[in-house]
Motif scaffolding. Structure first.
Motif, PDB file in Angstrom:
ATOM      1  N   ASN A 189      36.303  87.392 -36.266  1.00 26.98           N
ATOM      2  CA  ASN A 189      35.195  87.281 -36.717  1.00 26.98           C
ATOM      3  C   ASN A 189      34.195  88.296 -37.237  1.00 26.98           C
ATOM      4  OD1 ASN A 189      35.241  84.283 -35.759  1.00 26.98           O
ATOM      5  ND2 ASN A 189      35.136  85.177 -33.410  1.00 26.98           N
ATOM      6  N   HIS A 190      34.908  89.522 -37.177  1.00 23.23           N
ATOM      7  CA  HIS A 190      34.241  90.689 -37.787  1.00 23.23           C
ATOM      8  C   HIS A 190      34.607  91.160 -39.070  1.00 23.23           C
ATOM      9  CE1 HIS A 190      32.054  91.937 -33.961  1.00 23.23           C
ATOM     10  NE2 HIS A 190      32.886  91.186 -33.237  1.00 23.23           N
ATOM     11  N   THR A 191      33.674  91.992 -39.645  1.00 22.98           N
ATOM     12  CA  THR A 191      33.986  92.498 -40.843  1.00 22.98           C
ATOM     13  C   THR A 191      34.813  93.786 -40.484  1.00 22.98           C
ATOM     14  OG1 THR A 191      32.029  91.899 -41.814  1.00 22.98           O
ATOM     15  CG2 THR A 191      33.080  93.721 -42.884  1.00 22.98           C
ATOM     16  N   CYS A 192      36.120  93.881 -40.916  1.00 21.56           N
ATOM     17  CA  CYS A 192      36.945  94.957 -40.534  1.00 21.56           C
ATOM     18  C   CYS A 192      37.547  95.688 -41.783  1.00 21.56           C
ATOM     19  CB  CYS A 192      38.355  94.441 -39.765  1.00 21.56           C
ATOM     20  SG  CYS A 192      37.895  93.706 -38.335  1.00 21.56           S
ATOM     21  N   ILE A 193      37.669  97.025 -41.414  1.00 23.46           N
ATOM     22  CA  ILE A 193      38.288  98.022 -42.627  1.00 23.46           C
ATOM     23  C   ILE A 193      39.719  98.089 -42.503  1.00 23.46           C
ATOM     24  CG2 ILE A 193      37.761 100.316 -43.490  1.00 23.46           C
ATOM     25  CD1 ILE A 193      35.021 100.313 -42.049  1.00 23.46           C
ATOM     26  N   ASN A 194      40.401  97.824 -43.580  1.00 25.44           N
ATOM     27  CA  ASN A 194      41.693  97.617 -43.645  1.00 25.44           C
ATOM     28  C   ASN A 194      42.561  98.792 -44.079  1.00 25.44           C
ATOM     29  OD1 ASN A 194      43.066  95.189 -42.101  1.00 25.44           O
ATOM     30  ND2 ASN A 194      41.747  93.967 -43.393  1.00 25.44           N
ATOM     31  N   LEU A 195      44.015  98.768 -43.775  1.00 23.51           N
ATOM     32  CA  LEU A 195      44.982  99.907 -44.268  1.00 23.51           C
ATOM     33  C   LEU A 195      45.750  98.978 -45.188  1.00 23.51           C
ATOM     34  CD1 LEU A 195      45.965 102.893 -44.740  1.00 23.51           C
ATOM     35  CD2 LEU A 195      47.029 102.287 -42.301  1.00 23.51           C
ATOM     36  N   ARG A 196      45.938  99.609 -46.309  1.00 21.41           N
ATOM     37  CA  ARG A 196      47.183  98.948 -47.009  1.00 21.41           C
ATOM     38  C   ARG A 196      48.464  99.909 -46.887  1.00 21.41           C
ATOM     39  NH1 ARG A 196      48.357  94.929 -50.106  1.00 21.41           N
ATOM     40  NH2 ARG A 196      46.312  93.932 -50.332  1.00 21.41           N
ATOM     41  N   LEU A 197      49.406  99.238 -46.656  1.00 28.96           N
ATOM     42  CA  LEU A 197      50.757 100.011 -46.483  1.00 28.96           C
ATOM     43  C   LEU A 197      51.633  99.928 -47.756  1.00 28.96           C
ATOM     44  CD1 LEU A 197      51.803  99.341 -42.674  1.00 28.96           C
ATOM     45  CD2 LEU A 197      50.697 101.109 -43.566  1.00 28.96           C
ATOM     46  N   PRO A 198      52.064 100.841 -48.360  1.00 29.99           N
ATOM     47  CA  PRO A 198      52.531 100.688 -49.627  1.00 29.99           C
ATOM     48  C   PRO A 198      54.005 100.310 -49.757  1.00 29.99           C
ATOM     49  CG  PRO A 198      52.675 103.086 -49.123  1.00 29.99           C
ATOM     50  CD  PRO A 198      51.843 102.208 -47.902  1.00 29.99           C
ATOM     51  N   THR A 199      54.834 100.576 -48.434  1.00 25.39           N
ATOM     52  CA  THR A 199      56.136  99.944 -48.451  1.00 25.39           C
ATOM     53  C   THR A 199      56.461  98.691 -48.543  1.00 25.39           C
ATOM     54  OG1 THR A 199      56.835 102.073 -46.925  1.00 25.39           O
ATOM     55  CG2 THR A 199      58.210 100.247 -46.926  1.00 25.39           C
ATOM     56  N   TYR A 200      55.626  97.937 -47.905  1.00 24.11           N
ATOM     57  CA  TYR A 200      55.742  96.316 -48.017  1.00 24.11           C
ATOM     58  C   TYR A 200      54.737  95.702 -48.717  1.00 24.11           C
ATOM     59  CZ  TYR A 200      59.041  97.555 -44.392  1.00 24.11           C
ATOM     60  OH  TYR A 200      60.122  98.111 -43.692  1.00 24.11           O
ATOM     61  N   ASN A 201      53.612  96.651 -49.665  1.00 22.03           N
ATOM     62  CA  ASN A 201      52.573  96.241 -50.185  1.00 22.03           C
ATOM     63  C   ASN A 201      51.570  95.144 -49.239  1.00 22.03           C
ATOM     64  OD1 ASN A 201      50.830  96.091 -52.357  1.00 22.03           O
ATOM     65  ND2 ASN A 201      51.788  94.417 -53.159  1.00 22.03           N
ATOM     66  N   SER A 202      51.425  95.395 -47.890  1.00 23.92           N
ATOM     67  CA  SER A 202      50.926  94.597 -46.947  1.00 23.92           C
ATOM     68  C   SER A 202      49.698  95.331 -46.444  1.00 23.92           C
ATOM     69  CB  SER A 202      51.901  94.180 -46.023  1.00 23.92           C
ATOM     70  OG  SER A 202      52.538  94.940 -45.138  1.00 23.92           O
ATOM     71  N   ILE A 203      48.910  94.476 -45.706  1.00 28.03           N
ATOM     72  CA  ILE A 203      47.902  94.983 -44.941  1.00 28.03           C
ATOM     73  C   ILE A 203      48.408  95.134 -43.513  1.00 28.03           C
ATOM     74  CG2 ILE A 203      45.545  94.413 -43.939  1.00 28.03           C
ATOM     75  CD1 ILE A 203      45.543  94.920 -47.098  1.00 28.03           C
ATOM     76  N   TYR A 204      48.010  96.267 -43.064  1.00 29.90           N
ATOM     77  CA  TYR A 204      48.444  96.631 -41.520  1.00 29.90           C
ATOM     78  C   TYR A 204      47.903  95.753 -40.365  1.00 29.90           C
ATOM     79  CZ  TYR A 204      49.106  99.548 -37.314  1.00 29.90           C
ATOM     80  OH  TYR A 204      49.072  99.942 -35.978  1.00 29.90           O
ATOM     81  N   ALA A 205      48.599  95.285 -39.551  1.00 30.25           N
ATOM     82  CA  ALA A 205      48.133  94.573 -38.540  1.00 30.25           C
ATOM     83  C   ALA A 205      47.982  95.469 -37.512  1.00 30.25           C
ATOM     84  CB  ALA A 205      49.084  93.432 -38.154  1.00 30.25           C
ATOM     85  N   TRP A 206      46.541  95.184 -36.889  1.00 36.14           N
ATOM     86  CA  TRP A 206      46.155  96.042 -35.694  1.00 36.14           C
ATOM     87  C   TRP A 206      47.013  95.804 -34.310  1.00 36.14           C
ATOM     88  CZ3 TRP A 206      39.915  96.406 -36.192  1.00 36.14           C
ATOM     89  CH2 TRP A 206      39.795  97.037 -37.504  1.00 36.14           C
ATOM     90  N   GLU A 207      47.431  96.365 -33.571  1.00 36.65           N
ATOM     91  CA  GLU A 207      48.396  96.543 -32.626  1.00 36.65           C
ATOM     92  C   GLU A 207      47.516  96.794 -31.486  1.00 36.65           C
ATOM     93  OE1 GLU A 207      52.714  97.929 -33.490  1.00 36.65           O
ATOM     94  OE2 GLU A 207      51.543  99.112 -34.960  1.00 36.65           O
ATOM     95  N   PHE A 208      47.786  95.892 -30.255  1.00 37.85           N
ATOM     96  CA  PHE A 208      47.175  95.975 -28.967  1.00 37.85           C
ATOM     97  C   PHE A 208      47.966  95.717 -27.923  1.00 37.85           C
ATOM     98  CE2 PHE A 208      43.806  94.878 -32.000  1.00 37.85           C
ATOM     99  CZ  PHE A 208      42.848  95.884 -31.761  1.00 37.85           C
ATOM    100  N   GLU A 209      47.829  96.144 -26.753  1.00 42.46           N
ATOM    101  CA  GLU A 209      48.629  95.686 -25.699  1.00 42.46           C
ATOM    102  C   GLU A 209      48.089  95.735 -24.092  1.00 42.46           C
ATOM    103  OE1 GLU A 209      52.855  97.256 -23.090  1.00 42.46           O
ATOM    104  OE2 GLU A 209      52.302  97.999 -24.996  1.00 42.46           O
TER     105      GLU A 209
END
Length: 298
Positions: A189-209
């Motif tokens: 529900n927030h406006t997030c600032i993303n990172l694109r990874l060139p290897t798979y041309n995909s947006i990085y998923a934020w990881e939590f634990e």
């Protein structure tokens, strides 16, 4: 093939790496027309097309891919053996090429290189910032830098940083206008600032634990970058929530310019490793660099 044609093979490797006659010619210090002529001559002597040329790019044919695969490692090994001769000199010397993410360059590598380069003025280090999962052997790098969980099993890995932790941050003004997230899923529900990874041309998923439960959240927002510094700048401007290395944002949190949330979901993970292929010979300069970068527990 005659001995004098080995230069054409070296030129072919550079063209194959750069996928551009313009960039390859600049790297080799020759004109683009001369390089193109050399490649045509190589193809004529081999009687097979190695490169597919268009007005904007150069790509490898199947034969070109096979030639690159077969000769590339041998030339890399020759260069490694020649570099190893620097051990016979009074002072270690040579150029060491490293591919690394921007954060590791700025916070780990450059600070450790500062005294190292002063001590060994004949050693040169070339750093390339890259978030892609590149093949350092194919791209002719001496080493790369990744976090520990991303290391290939056929590589030697040397830990060069302490364990790291990420942080979810935004400005105080942003959180005055938006509800503070309590769990990672709230970030959708927030406006997030993303990172694109060139290897798979995909947006990085934020990881939590938390408590052994892992989550990867695909966030959305108006801004996507490919560098850490750009995401930090955007967060400081109040343009959204960013997922950044904690050590990078800690000073801004202390100054009150950023607020950290979801801290209990951000655990420590393996730090940065310098990785390189298990070659039979490494130069004295490279050995010294490895030791200079190695993380030492105090």
């Amino acid at each position: 093939m005659q001995h004098e044609n080995y230069n054409d093979l070296l030129s072919f490797l550079v063209v194959a790496k750069e996928c551009s006659f313009t960039r390859a010619a600049a790297q080799l210090g020759v004109s683009q027309s001369a390089l193109s002529h050399s490649m045509r001559g190589l193809e004529e002597r081999l009687n097979i097309r190695l490169l597919t040329r268009t007005t904007r790019s150069v790509s490898l044919t199947e034969a070109g891919e096979q030639l690159l695969k077969n000769i590339g490692p041998h030339f890399t090994e020759i260069q490694s053996q020649l570099l190893a001769l620097s051990e016979l000199r009074d002072k270690p010397a040579g150029t060491i090429r490293i591919s690394s993410a921007e954060h590791a360059v700025n916070t780990v590598i450059v600070p450790k290189l500062t005294p190292f380069l002063k001590e060994y003025p004949d050693i040169k280090v070339e750093l390339t910032t890259d978030y892609g999962m590149i093949d350092i052997v194919k791209q002719q790098y001496d080493a790369g830098v990744r976090t520990g969980e991303l290391l290939a099993k056929d590589m030697i890995g040397v830990k060069i940083s302490p364990d790291l932790r990420m942080a979810v941050v935004a400005t105080p003004d942003y959180f005055k206008e938006h509800t503070i997230p309590k769990v990672p899923h709230d970030l959708i529900n927030h406006t997030c600032i993303n990172l694109r990874l060139p290897t798979y041309n995909s947006i990085y998923a934020w990881e939590f634990e938390k408590d052994g439960y892992e989550q990867k959240i695909n966030v959305t927002g108006q801004l996507t970058f490919n560098l850490t510094s750009q995401r930090l700048d955007a967060a400081l401007l109040g343009l959204g929530v960013a997922y950044l290395p904690e050590d990078l944002v800690r000073p801004y949190i202390a100054m009150g310019r950023l607020v950290s949330v979801l801290d209990d979901w951000c655990n420590y993970f393996s730090g940065y490793y310098l990785y390189y292929p298990n070659r039979r010979q490494t130069s004295q300069a490279f050995k010294l660099l490895v030791e200079a970068l190695r993380h030492k527990v105090s």
